[in-house]
Design a protein around this motif. Structure first.
Motif, PDB file in Angstrom:
ATOM      1  N   LYS A 282       0.868  -1.173   0.000  1.00 19.09           N
ATOM      2  CA  LYS A 282       0.000   0.000   0.000  1.00 19.09           C
ATOM      3  C   LYS A 282       0.906   1.225   0.000  1.00 19.09           C
ATOM      4  CE  LYS A 282      -4.014  -1.777   2.578  1.00 19.09           C
ATOM      5  NZ  LYS A 282      -4.834  -1.621   3.818  1.00 19.09           N
ATOM      6  N   HIS A 287      -3.528   4.025   0.688  1.00 20.87           N
ATOM      7  CA  HIS A 287      -4.321   3.567  -0.446  1.00 20.87           C
ATOM      8  C   HIS A 287      -3.530   2.609  -1.318  1.00 20.87           C
ATOM      9  CE1 HIS A 287      -2.194   5.832  -3.588  1.00 20.87           C
ATOM     10  NE2 HIS A 287      -2.128   6.835  -2.739  1.00 20.87           N
ATOM     11  N   ASP A 290      -4.393   2.484  -7.548  1.00 19.17           N
ATOM     12  CA  ASP A 290      -5.715   2.533  -8.155  1.00 19.17           C
ATOM     13  C   ASP A 290      -5.694   2.973  -9.613  1.00 19.17           C
ATOM     14  OD1 ASP A 290      -7.149   1.681  -5.886  1.00 19.17           O
ATOM     15  OD2 ASP A 290      -7.046   3.693  -5.020  1.00 19.17           O
TER      16      ASP A 290
END
Length: 437
Positions: A282, A287, A290
């Protein structure tokens, strides 16, 4: 902390054949299967104790390890020159010649090339007294001369950089710094998977994760990177498949760390010259990966980090008496005999110097024996050919074998660039035969 642990192991030239990494909820468990360069079990008690001490220092989070146990860090005693630019024949030769003319003695140097780009770090000292070069006027003069040399090897608007750093403690690991320099120079922008795409989502078999290889992929030794999302845990799964080689794990983990990604879990294995690395990561902000742009950047950076240390050409090991202008003389001889340097490391210890140079001729092929004999004669020192061919099979085999056939530790390692190079090259110098025409 993970990067520092791997750095301790790789700076000792240990081979990591398998690893399991897990850190979550405030706990960590990292397992590394290591051998020496000859794939033998580590039995030397002083080396085992040294590894334990090095890892314990990291765990105590001390601000610095100290000079005697410092890894291959940028020198705390000498001025460092950093250069990035186009990889052009003769560039290193002309730079080292200017340094010699201006009374600068090279105490150590390391250079990489990748995707037609080059980066090098050269440690220099005053040839008259062996002290760091601190005078601002002299520093400005030397830098101006070097900038002129680098500029002459570049066209208008081509990226290039020449930078001097003053001696100071706590500077970065040399190989980390080379990765940073080449990444800042954007050598990764033309990188893609060996099959010509950065999306391997439809070719899962190339990763060898319990699946059969496709026939067309079976003999593929190129680099493949795949990024998936684990919905159950929220991690991004980054899988890298490439040829196995020394320090591969360090280069990969360094890149993820430099890009601000935290490795929570990982499994690394190698078999038949192929390494497969799987990371659960991560971003430090929490996050996963993505966006497509973010994934593309990570893929390109990982491919570049995997490829930079792959040396193309013939490897020459040189051991000789240290003197002012030595690097200039060696690189001049190589240039005058039509050889280009693709990678170089040189260090000094007392009155001796030892270095490794990977070279190729103007057509990109290995040099012929006559040229090598001329190089040996003109350099006038011990010149050794370590591997005469870098075909896929021999490269993979040689990467798992060694710079040393001895498991004995002659003395406690002193981790400066010069002493590290010297200790490795000193041991191999008796294991290979001189060049014969």
């Amino acid at each position: 902390m993970l990067l520092e642990i791997v750095q301790v192991l790789t700076d000792l030239e240990l081979v990591i054949s398998k690893s399991y990494i897990s850190s979550d909820g405030g706990w960590l468990m990292d397992v590394f299967h290591v051998t020496d360069q000859q794939m033998n079990k580590i039995t030397d008690e002083s080396l085992i104790q040294y590894i334990k001490e090095g890892i314990c220092v990291i765990r105590r989070a001390r601000p610095s390890i100290g000079e005697e146990t410092r890894p291959t860090l940028m020198s705390i005693e000498n001025t460092a020159l950093e250069m990035t630019g186009m990889d052009r024949p003769g560039l290193m030769s002309e730079m080292s010649a200017v340094l010699a003319e201006l009374g600068c003695r090279v105490s150590a140097a390391m250079a990489w090339t990748h995707k037609s780009r080059a980066a090098c770090i050269i440690y220099v000292e005053d040839a008259s007294n062996g002290e760091p070069i601190r005078d601002p006027c002299r520093v400005a003069q030397v830098q101006a001369q070097l900038e002129n040399v680098v500029e002459a090897h570049h066209y208008d608007n081509e990226r290039r950089s020449v930078r001097w750093t003053a001696p100071a403690p706590g500077q970065t690991h040399t190989e980390r710094r080379l990765h940073q320099l080449m990444a800042a120079d954007e050598d990764y922008k033309t990188c893609s998977s060996c099959c010509g795409s950065n999306d391997d989502s439809d070719d899962d078999d190339v990763y060898g994760q319990g699946r059969h290889y496709k026939a067309k992929k079976k003999e593929c030794y190129g680099t493949h990177v795949k990024i998936e999302k684990c919905k159950e845990t929220g991690y991004s799964i980054v899988t890298v498949r490439s040829r196995d080689r020394p320090k591969l794990l360090f280069d990969t983990i360094y890149t993820l760390t430099d890009m601000q990604y935290i490795v929570f879990h990982a499994a690394i294995r190698s078999k038949e010259f192929i390494a497969v690395q799987e990371y659960y990561v991560k971003h430090k902000s929490g996050h996963p990966l993505d966006s497509d742009d973010e994934k593309q950047l990570v893929i390109q950076r990982l491919i570049a980090a995997t490829e930079r240390r792959i040396s193309h050409g013939l490897r020459l090991d040189i051991c000789t008496e240290n003197r002012t202008g030595l690097l200039s003389d060696i690189t001049r001889v190589l240039r005058e005999n039509g050889l280009s340097i693709t990678r170089a490391e040189i260090g000094t210890r007392g009155g001796r110097a030892a270095g490794t140079f990977y070279v190729k001729d103007t057509s990109g092929q290995n040099a012929d024996p006559e040229t090598l004999e001329t190089v040996r004669r003109e350099i006038g020192s011990s010149v050794v050919v370590v591997n005469k061919s870098l075909s896929t099979a021999s490269w993979a085999a040689s990467s798992r074998t060694s710079r040393s056939n001895s498991t004995e530790i002659q003395e406690r390692p002193r981790f400066t660039l010069g002493s590290l190079l010297w200790s490795h090259l000193e041991r191999i110098s008796s294991n290979f035969k001189p060049i014969k025409s």
